[in-house]
Design an enzyme around this catalytic site. Structure first.
Site, PDB file in Angstrom:
ATOM      1  N   GLU A  72      53.004  34.546   6.719  1.00  0.00           N
ATOM      2  CA  GLU A  72      51.742  35.163   6.242  1.00  0.00           C
ATOM      3  C   GLU A  72      51.484  34.925   4.750  1.00  0.00           C
TER       4      GLU A  72
ATOM      5  N   TYR B  78      53.675  35.310   2.231  1.00  0.00           N
ATOM      6  CA  TYR B  78      54.463  36.144   1.306  1.00  0.00           C
ATOM      7  C   TYR B  78      55.529  35.293   0.599  1.00  0.00           C
TER       8      TYR B  78
ATOM      9  N   ARG C  62      60.737  35.998  10.595  1.00  0.00           N
ATOM     10  CA  ARG C  62      59.317  35.757  10.957  1.00  0.00           C
ATOM     11  C   ARG C  62      58.906  34.447  10.292  1.00  0.00           C
TER      12      ARG C  62
ATOM     13  N   HIS D 152      47.657  35.057   4.505  1.00  0.00           N
ATOM     14  CA  HIS D 152      46.561  36.028   4.354  1.00  0.00           C
ATOM     15  C   HIS D 152      45.347  35.417   3.664  1.00  0.00           C
TER      16      HIS D 152
ATOM     17  N   ARG E 113      49.437  46.142  17.079  1.00  0.00           N
ATOM     18  CA  ARG E 113      48.317  47.073  17.265  1.00  0.00           C
ATOM     19  C   ARG E 113      48.234  47.642  18.690  1.00  0.00           C
TER      20      ARG E 113
ATOM     21  N   GLN F 160      39.465  48.414  12.879  1.00  0.00           N
ATOM     22  CA  GLN F 160      38.702  49.433  12.159  1.00  0.00           C
ATOM     23  C   GLN F 160      39.534  50.623  11.649  1.00  0.00           C
TER      24      GLN F 160
ATOM     25  N   LYS G 112      17.970  46.153   0.838  1.00  0.00           N
ATOM     26  CA  LYS G 112      18.857  46.198  -0.340  1.00  0.00           C
ATOM     27  C   LYS G 112      18.930  44.813  -0.990  1.00  0.00           C
TER      28      LYS G 112
HETATM   29  P1  FAD Z   1      26.203  56.839  22.554  1.00  0.00           P
HETATM   30  O1  FAD Z   1      27.027  55.626  22.631  1.00  0.00           O
HETATM   31  O2  FAD Z   1      24.769  56.709  22.172  1.00  0.00           O
HETATM   32  O3  FAD Z   1      26.295  57.576  23.963  1.00  0.00           O
HETATM   33  C1  FAD Z   1      25.483  58.644  24.319  1.00  0.00           C
HETATM   34  C2  FAD Z   1      25.312  58.697  25.839  1.00  0.00           C
HETATM   35  O4  FAD Z   1      24.666  59.904  26.196  1.00  0.00           O
HETATM   36  C3  FAD Z   1      24.474  57.584  26.396  1.00  0.00           C
HETATM   37  O5  FAD Z   1      25.163  56.914  27.441  1.00  0.00           O
HETATM   38  C4  FAD Z   1      23.212  58.290  26.924  1.00  0.00           C
HETATM   39  O6  FAD Z   1      22.663  57.643  28.061  1.00  0.00           O
HETATM   40  C5  FAD Z   1      23.765  59.658  27.267  1.00  0.00           C
HETATM   41  N1  FAD Z   1      22.772  60.764  27.274  1.00  0.00           N
HETATM   42  C6  FAD Z   1      21.898  61.101  26.304  1.00  0.00           C
HETATM   43  N2  FAD Z   1      21.218  62.222  26.657  1.00  0.00           N
HETATM   44  C7  FAD Z   1      21.688  62.609  27.874  1.00  0.00           C
HETATM   45  C8  FAD Z   1      21.390  63.696  28.753  1.00  0.00           C
HETATM   46  N3  FAD Z   1      20.515  64.646  28.441  1.00  0.00           N
HETATM   47  N4  FAD Z   1      22.055  63.757  29.945  1.00  0.00           N
HETATM   48  C9  FAD Z   1      22.971  62.819  30.269  1.00  0.00           C
HETATM   49  N5  FAD Z   1      23.294  61.793  29.462  1.00  0.00           N
HETATM   50  C10 FAD Z   1      22.659  61.681  28.272  1.00  0.00           C
HETATM   51  N6  FAD Z   1      31.056  50.795  16.866  1.00  0.00           N
HETATM   52  C11 FAD Z   1      32.249  50.475  16.402  1.00  0.00           C
HETATM   53  O7  FAD Z   1      33.020  51.367  16.025  1.00  0.00           O
HETATM   54  N7  FAD Z   1      32.673  49.193  16.334  1.00  0.00           N
HETATM   55  C12 FAD Z   1      31.897  48.176  16.737  1.00  0.00           C
HETATM   56  O8  FAD Z   1      32.304  47.028  16.655  1.00  0.00           O
HETATM   57  C13 FAD Z   1      30.635  48.479  17.254  1.00  0.00           C
HETATM   58  N8  FAD Z   1      29.817  47.497  17.651  1.00  0.00           N
HETATM   59  C14 FAD Z   1      28.591  47.799  18.137  1.00  0.00           C
HETATM   60  C15 FAD Z   1      27.777  46.756  18.539  1.00  0.00           C
HETATM   61  C16 FAD Z   1      26.526  47.025  19.069  1.00  0.00           C
HETATM   62  C17 FAD Z   1      25.647  45.879  19.495  1.00  0.00           C
HETATM   63  C18 FAD Z   1      26.090  48.372  19.179  1.00  0.00           C
HETATM   64  C19 FAD Z   1      24.747  48.693  19.745  1.00  0.00           C
HETATM   65  C20 FAD Z   1      26.899  49.402  18.747  1.00  0.00           C
HETATM   66  C21 FAD Z   1      28.145  49.119  18.210  1.00  0.00           C
HETATM   67  N9  FAD Z   1      28.992  50.120  17.750  1.00  0.00           N
HETATM   68  C22 FAD Z   1      30.230  49.807  17.287  1.00  0.00           C
HETATM   69  C23 FAD Z   1      28.532  51.507  17.625  1.00  0.00           C
HETATM   70  C24 FAD Z   1      29.051  52.405  18.762  1.00  0.00           C
HETATM   71  O9  FAD Z   1      28.758  51.844  20.006  1.00  0.00           O
HETATM   72  C25 FAD Z   1      28.440  53.790  18.589  1.00  0.00           C
HETATM   73  O10 FAD Z   1      28.771  54.304  17.333  1.00  0.00           O
HETATM   74  C26 FAD Z   1      28.933  54.735  19.668  1.00  0.00           C
HETATM   75  O11 FAD Z   1      28.576  54.249  20.941  1.00  0.00           O
HETATM   76  C27 FAD Z   1      28.368  56.149  19.505  1.00  0.00           C
HETATM   77  O12 FAD Z   1      28.934  56.950  20.489  1.00  0.00           O
HETATM   78  P2  FAD Z   1      28.273  58.278  21.062  1.00  0.00           P
HETATM   79  O13 FAD Z   1      29.084  58.655  22.238  1.00  0.00           O
HETATM   80  O14 FAD Z   1      28.144  59.264  19.970  1.00  0.00           O
HETATM   81  O15 FAD Z   1      26.811  57.884  21.521  1.00  0.00           O
HETATM   82  P1  NAP Z   2      23.928  50.299   9.650  1.00  0.00           P
HETATM   83  O1  NAP Z   2      25.181  49.591   9.410  1.00  0.00           O
HETATM   84  O2  NAP Z   2      23.671  51.570   8.982  1.00  0.00           O
HETATM   85  O3  NAP Z   2      22.779  49.261   9.278  1.00  0.00           O
HETATM   86  C1  NAP Z   2      21.431  49.560   9.389  1.00  0.00           C
HETATM   87  C2  NAP Z   2      20.599  48.424   8.764  1.00  0.00           C
HETATM   88  O4  NAP Z   2      19.253  48.737   8.868  1.00  0.00           O
HETATM   89  C3  NAP Z   2      20.886  48.182   7.315  1.00  0.00           C
HETATM   90  O5  NAP Z   2      20.886  46.790   7.088  1.00  0.00           O
HETATM   91  C4  NAP Z   2      19.734  48.842   6.581  1.00  0.00           C
HETATM   92  O6  NAP Z   2      19.583  48.080   5.427  1.00  0.00           O
HETATM   93  C5  NAP Z   2      18.604  48.753   7.605  1.00  0.00           C
HETATM   94  N1  NAP Z   2      17.691  49.907   7.614  1.00  0.00           N
HETATM   95  C6  NAP Z   2      17.991  51.224   7.558  1.00  0.00           C
HETATM   96  N2  NAP Z   2      16.877  51.988   7.627  1.00  0.00           N
HETATM   97  C7  NAP Z   2      15.846  51.130   7.755  1.00  0.00           C
HETATM   98  C8  NAP Z   2      14.433  51.297   7.877  1.00  0.00           C
HETATM   99  N3  NAP Z   2      13.850  52.496   7.897  1.00  0.00           N
HETATM  100  N4  NAP Z   2      13.665  50.186   7.956  1.00  0.00           N
HETATM  101  C9  NAP Z   2      14.225  48.969   7.936  1.00  0.00           C
HETATM  102  N5  NAP Z   2      15.549  48.735   7.805  1.00  0.00           N
HETATM  103  C10 NAP Z   2      16.338  49.811   7.734  1.00  0.00           C
HETATM  104  O7  NAP Z   2      23.735  50.550  11.181  1.00  0.00           O
HETATM  105  P2  NAP Z   2      23.807  49.615  12.432  1.00  0.00           P
HETATM  106  O8  NAP Z   2      23.805  48.165  12.106  1.00  0.00           O
HETATM  107  O9  NAP Z   2      22.727  50.136  13.298  1.00  0.00           O
HETATM  108  O10 NAP Z   2      25.190  49.967  13.049  1.00  0.00           O
HETATM  109  C11 NAP Z   2      25.472  51.294  13.542  1.00  0.00           C
HETATM  110  C12 NAP Z   2      26.907  51.598  13.418  1.00  0.00           C
HETATM  111  O11 NAP Z   2      27.628  50.794  14.339  1.00  0.00           O
HETATM  112  C13 NAP Z   2      27.399  51.274  12.036  1.00  0.00           C
HETATM  113  O12 NAP Z   2      27.820  52.440  11.373  1.00  0.00           O
HETATM  114  C14 NAP Z   2      28.545  50.335  12.240  1.00  0.00           C
HETATM  115  O13 NAP Z   2      29.706  50.820  11.601  1.00  0.00           O
HETATM  116  C15 NAP Z   2      28.782  50.317  13.737  1.00  0.00           C
HETATM  117  N6  NAP Z   2      29.051  48.922  14.078  1.00  0.00           N
HETATM  118  C16 NAP Z   2      30.207  48.411  13.676  1.00  0.00           C
HETATM  119  C17 NAP Z   2      30.482  47.104  13.918  1.00  0.00           C
HETATM  120  C18 NAP Z   2      31.799  46.520  13.496  1.00  0.00           C
HETATM  121  O14 NAP Z   2      32.011  45.341  13.665  1.00  0.00           O
HETATM  122  N7  NAP Z   2      32.706  47.267  12.962  1.00  0.00           N
HETATM  123  C19 NAP Z   2      29.565  46.310  14.566  1.00  0.00           C
HETATM  124  C20 NAP Z   2      28.366  46.867  14.958  1.00  0.00           C
HETATM  125  C21 NAP Z   2      28.114  48.181  14.688  1.00  0.00           C
HETATM  126  P3  NAP Z   2      18.444  48.255   4.344  1.00  0.00           P
HETATM  127  O15 NAP Z   2      18.235  49.733   4.234  1.00  0.00           O
HETATM  128  O16 NAP Z   2      18.972  47.604   3.113  1.00  0.00           O
HETATM  129  O17 NAP Z   2      17.285  47.519   4.894  1.00  0.00           O
HETATM  130 FE1  SF4 Z   3      43.553  47.868  17.986  1.00  0.00          FE
HETATM  131 FE2  SF4 Z   3      41.246  48.614  16.828  1.00  0.00          FE
HETATM  132 FE3  SF4 Z   3      43.130  50.397  17.453  1.00  0.00          FE
HETATM  133 FE4  SF4 Z   3      43.532  48.704  15.437  1.00  0.00          FE
HETATM  134  S1  SF4 Z   3      41.965  50.273  15.538  1.00  0.00           S
HETATM  135  S2  SF4 Z   3      44.978  49.249  17.014  1.00  0.00           S
HETATM  136  S3  SF4 Z   3      42.587  46.884  16.257  1.00  0.00           S
HETATM  137  S4  SF4 Z   3      41.947  49.154  18.878  1.00  0.00           S
END
Ligand code: FAD
Ligand code: NAP
Ligand code: SF4
Length: 682
Positions: free
Chosen positions: A166, A168, A216, A254, A313, A341, A565
């Site tokens: 890595e 080191y 390693r 790294h 992990r 994460q 931003k």
């Molecule tokens: P949600 O995922 O929104 O789940 C809420 C659920 O409640 C839904 O299934 C909805 O249908 C249900 N619901 C709502 N109201 C009702 C009701 N009245 N009755 C029954 N069911 C209901 N996070 C990460 O940490 N790492 C990532 O890499 C990552 N990548 C992402 C990539 C994408 C493209 C997206 C869209 C999200 C990503 N996220 C990631 C974000 C992550 O998915 C969300 O932060 C997380 O799903 C939030 O969890 P939650 O349970 O609070 O809400």
């Molecule tokens: P986010 O990271 O908060 O990004 C939101 C984006 O929208 C920013 O670029 C912001 O930038 C813009 N924005 C905010 N308000 C806006 C408005 N009113 N009009 C136009 N642009 C606006 O949220 P997200 O991309 O929706 O992701 C949601 C969560 O999922 C995040 O917290 C992230 O941690 C998680 N996630 C994680 C991963 C991962 O790989 N770890 C991947 C996907 C998602 P400006 O305000 O500068 O425009």
């Molecule tokens: Fe694996 Fe993500 Fe958990 Fe790290 S945080 S151990 S990468 S699932």
């Protein structure tokens, strides 16, 4: 017989036997640096030992002060430290496993002003230029490796792992890019190997023959000027002669600009390199990197590429990984999705490590899922990550849980994550929760948009609202234009978009959506060869460092990524994975524009005004795009909670968790952690 006979087979090392072929690899958890954390460290290791793993390796301990990773970081240099380590080794042995201490000298990667290296050449990833060690000081350091191993033996460890990969200290001697010495430790490859070999001889002499020494070994450096496979094999053979018991795999320095462990790296991507070394030596060889499920591990050993597998992990995600595999319950494994994460990202922020899918990791003495004395009737509304974690933990503790989900499947927003090329692993979390629903007898009600009246009449003791989030749709002229789609519609309906697309928002989802739009057809994560070609990896390592020219698959469309931003796009992405997403965007020629205000959308496209860092208008532009995908963050869905909150007639405890509670900076890590903590309390 087990479904995985190769990984379950004991390994006889002559003087001791490992009960299976699975090693929990070294991870710095943040519990190693202070003596008062050792009880927690012991509990963390003991839980994994009880889960059946054959051998574990601690986080890195430096053999001297100058080799520390961080100021006052973990080192084993003093007999007074033996007692605290004994707490760890005793706990592991009582739980029926074995443990080695990793000796890690950081060299120029030391984040300290007093770091040292073979030559005074600063690394590109640390701010401190190292001091060149004198020849005398190199010999002194070798002795200190021996002292560290002796102290490890006194502490009850079954062996040591010498970190020789890595990028080191030891690797820095091996390579000309970091070693321009003119003494017996520089110049020819024989001279550059000398430190590694002297360290092993010194340790073997200090600890005797009945003590495990793992080395390693960097099998692919992935940096310019790195070793070739011929050199790696020459070193491997010499290490065997010097007294090494097991050879472990290290991949990439790294500072390498090729990802080696993130989720988009194919499973077992580098096992072929391990296979080449195994063919050349007679001691057991261990494969590592992106091995997370039993079948992958089984295939590596069965194919003869390695004798053992090292996973780090995956044991944060599931301490019972081996036990479940041995009992043919692999579908109950909580899979590490390689997101980094809560583990590596935390380490890089000097926070205690944990796990996104298992928040108990490294918090074994604090977050307790104690069985309940009197079971309650619990309703959980919403089966996203928060609701799923809450339902699973509550049911595991003995509560009777009903989980309501409006859609026809569980997963919430996390379902969309798994549709992104390179994030296929995220499906495993949904598979795991589906299995937990079955195992813990959770009543799952799909296609049920539950209402306040239904909850009130059902006689629940506790109601948890985890109704999550929905995309934020900014208020701007033309937002209803047919060119505009939300990320949710794009991913849910798998829409086919035109040849040019603007992505509004550059957060995690903006980047993910841009990756979705710039890939077509297969995901390279599921195709090792395509992945190696795209990133320029020569897996045979016939070239220096295992590098070759990149063969980038062009994007099927022109993509613009925009944010308001003026900071550089992607700055807020996670520490250890953000650089990979930014590199992919560059590879796919995504045009990134910051300092944007969105003026309107019409038939011409997206009208924007671009300002500089001082807020002065630089340009007004019309992006002539076919579609605009809105990735502008999210808002909470909490109408149901608000209705129940003000209702005086309800007879249950009411809770709000996950994105429904607070949508800002929400991710699955926070959703799962808060929901698990809540379920541990009710
Ligand atoms: P949600 O995922 O929104 O789940 C809420 C659920 O409640 C839904 O299934 C909805 O249908 C249900 N619901 C709502 N109201 C009702 C009701 N009245 N009755 C029954 N069911 C209901 N996070 C990460 O940490 N790492 C990532 O890499 C990552 N990548 C992402 C990539 C994408 C493209 C997206 C869209 C999200 C990503 N996220 C990631 C974000 C992550 O998915 C969300 O932060 C997380 O799903 C939030 O969890 P939650 O349970 O609070 O809400
Ligand atoms: P986010 O990271 O908060 O990004 C939101 C984006 O929208 C920013 O670029 C912001 O930038 C813009 N924005 C905010 N308000 C806006 C408005 N009113 N009009 C136009 N642009 C606006 O949220 P997200 O991309 O929706 O992701 C949601 C969560 O999922 C995040 O917290 C992230 O941690 C998680 N996630 C994680 C991963 C991962 O790989 N770890 C991947 C996907 C998602 P400006 O305000 O500068 O425009
Ligand atoms: Fe694996 Fe993500 Fe958990 Fe790290 S945080 S151990 S990468 S699932």
């Amino acid at each position: 017989m087990s479904q995985f006979p190769h990984i379950m087979e004991p390994l006889d090392l002559g003087f001791t036997t490992l009960k299976n072929r699975v090693i929990m690899g070294s991870m710095h958890t943040g519990l190693e640096d202070r003596p008062w954390h050792f009880k927690q460290l012991a509990a963390y290791f003991a839980e994994r030992a009880q889960g059946g793993v054959g051998l574990m390796v601690t986080g890195g301990f430096s053999p001297n002060r100058r080799g520390e990773l961080l100021p006052l970081g973990s080192r084993l240099t003093n007999p007074l430290q033996v007692a605290q380590h004994k707490v760890v080794t005793k706990a592991v042995h009582e739980a029926g496993s074995k443990i080695c201490l990793q000796i890690l000298h950081a060299g120029r990667y030391g984040y300290t002003p007093y770091n040292v290296a073979p030559s005074a050449i600063k690394s590109p990833i640390t701010p401190f230029k190292p001091k060149e060690l004198s020849t005398k000081a190199v010999y002194k350091t070798i002795k200190q490796y021996g002292r560290c191993a002796r102290l490890a033996q006194k502490s009850g460890y079954d062996g040591v792992e010498v970190m020789g990969s890595e990028g080191y200290f030891i690797t820095q001697f091996l390579n000309q890019r970091t070693n321009n010495r003119t003494d017996e430790f520089g110049g020819s490859y024989e001279n550059r190997m000398r430190l590694a070999l002297e360290v092993i001889r010194e340790i073997r002499q200090s600890v005797g023959n009945e003590f495990i020494i793992i080395f390693r070994l960097s099998m692919l450096d992935l940096v310019e000027g790195g070793s070739t496979m011929e050199e790696v094999i020459q070193l491997a053979k010499a290490l065997e002669d010097a007294g090494v018991t097991l050879l472990n795999t290290g991949i990439g320095w790294h500072e390498a600009r090729i990802p080696t462990i993130v989720t988009s790296v194919p499973r077992a991507a580098f096992s072929e390199a391990t296979g080449q070394v195994k063919a050349a030596v007679s001691i057991p060889v261990i494969a590592s990197n992106r091995i997370n499920m039993p079948q992958t591990a089984e295939d590596i050993i069965a194919s003869g590429q390695a004798d053992m597998v090292s996973m780090a992990r995956p044991f944060l995600a599931d301490p019972e990984w081996v036990k479940k595999a041995a009992e043919d319950r692999a579908d109950e494994i909580n899979t590490c999705i390689a997101c980094n994460q809560a583990c590596l990202d935390h380490s890089f922020e000097a926070k205690r490590a944990s796990c996104l899918v298992n928040p108990r990791a490294c918090h074994e003495t604090e977050l307790l899922y104690t069985p309940v004395i009197k079971a309650k009737k619990v309703a959980v509304v919403g089966a996203g990550p928060a609701g799923l974690a809450c339902a699973t933990v509550a049911a595991k503790r003995g509560h009777s849980v009903t989980l309501f989900e409006a859609r026809d499947k569980i997963g919430g927003q996390f379902l969309y994550a798994s549709k992104i090329p390179g994030k296929e692993e995220f499906e495993e979390t949904i598979r795991y929760f589906n299995k937990m629903i079955e195992v813990h007898n959770i009543q799952l009600k799909l296609n049920t948009y539950v209402t306040a009246d239904e909850l009130k009449s059902a006689g629940f003791d506790e109601v948890v609202i985890s109704s999550g989030v929905e995309p934020r749709i900014p208020d701007m002229p033309g937002i209803d234009h047919p060119k505009v789609v939300s990320y949710q519609d794009l991913l849910e309906k798998e829409l086919t978009l035109g040849k040019s697309v603007a992505v509004m928002g550059a957060g995690g989802i903006g980047f993910d959506v841009s990756e979705y739009l710039t890939h077509e057809g297969h995901s390279t994560t599921l195709d090792k060869k395509a992945w190696m070609d795209e990133w320029g990896v020569d897996i045979s390592n016939s070239t220096s460092g295992g590098l070759k020219p990149m063969e980038i698959e062009p994007s099927p469309r022109k993509v613009f990524m925009l944010q308001r931003k003026t900071t550089s796009l992607g700055k807020g992405l996670n520490k250890t994975t953000g650089w990979v997403h930014r590199a992919v965007m560059k590879m796919k020629q995504v045009e990134m524009i910051g300092g944007v205000s969105y003026d309107k959308v019409d038939d011409q496209g997206l009208h924007i005004t671009i300002k500089d860092r001082e807020g002065v208008v630089k340009e007004q532009r019309v992006l002539d795009v076919d579609h605009i995908v809105v990735c502008a963050g999210q808002v909470s869905v909490n109408k149901l909670y608000k209705t129940l909150e003000i209702d005086q007639g309800k007879s249950f405890g009411l809770h709000l968790v996950g994105g429904a509670e607070y949508a800002g900076e929400l991710d699955a890590k926070r959703a799962i952690k808060l929901a698990s903590e809540l379920a541990a309390r009710i």
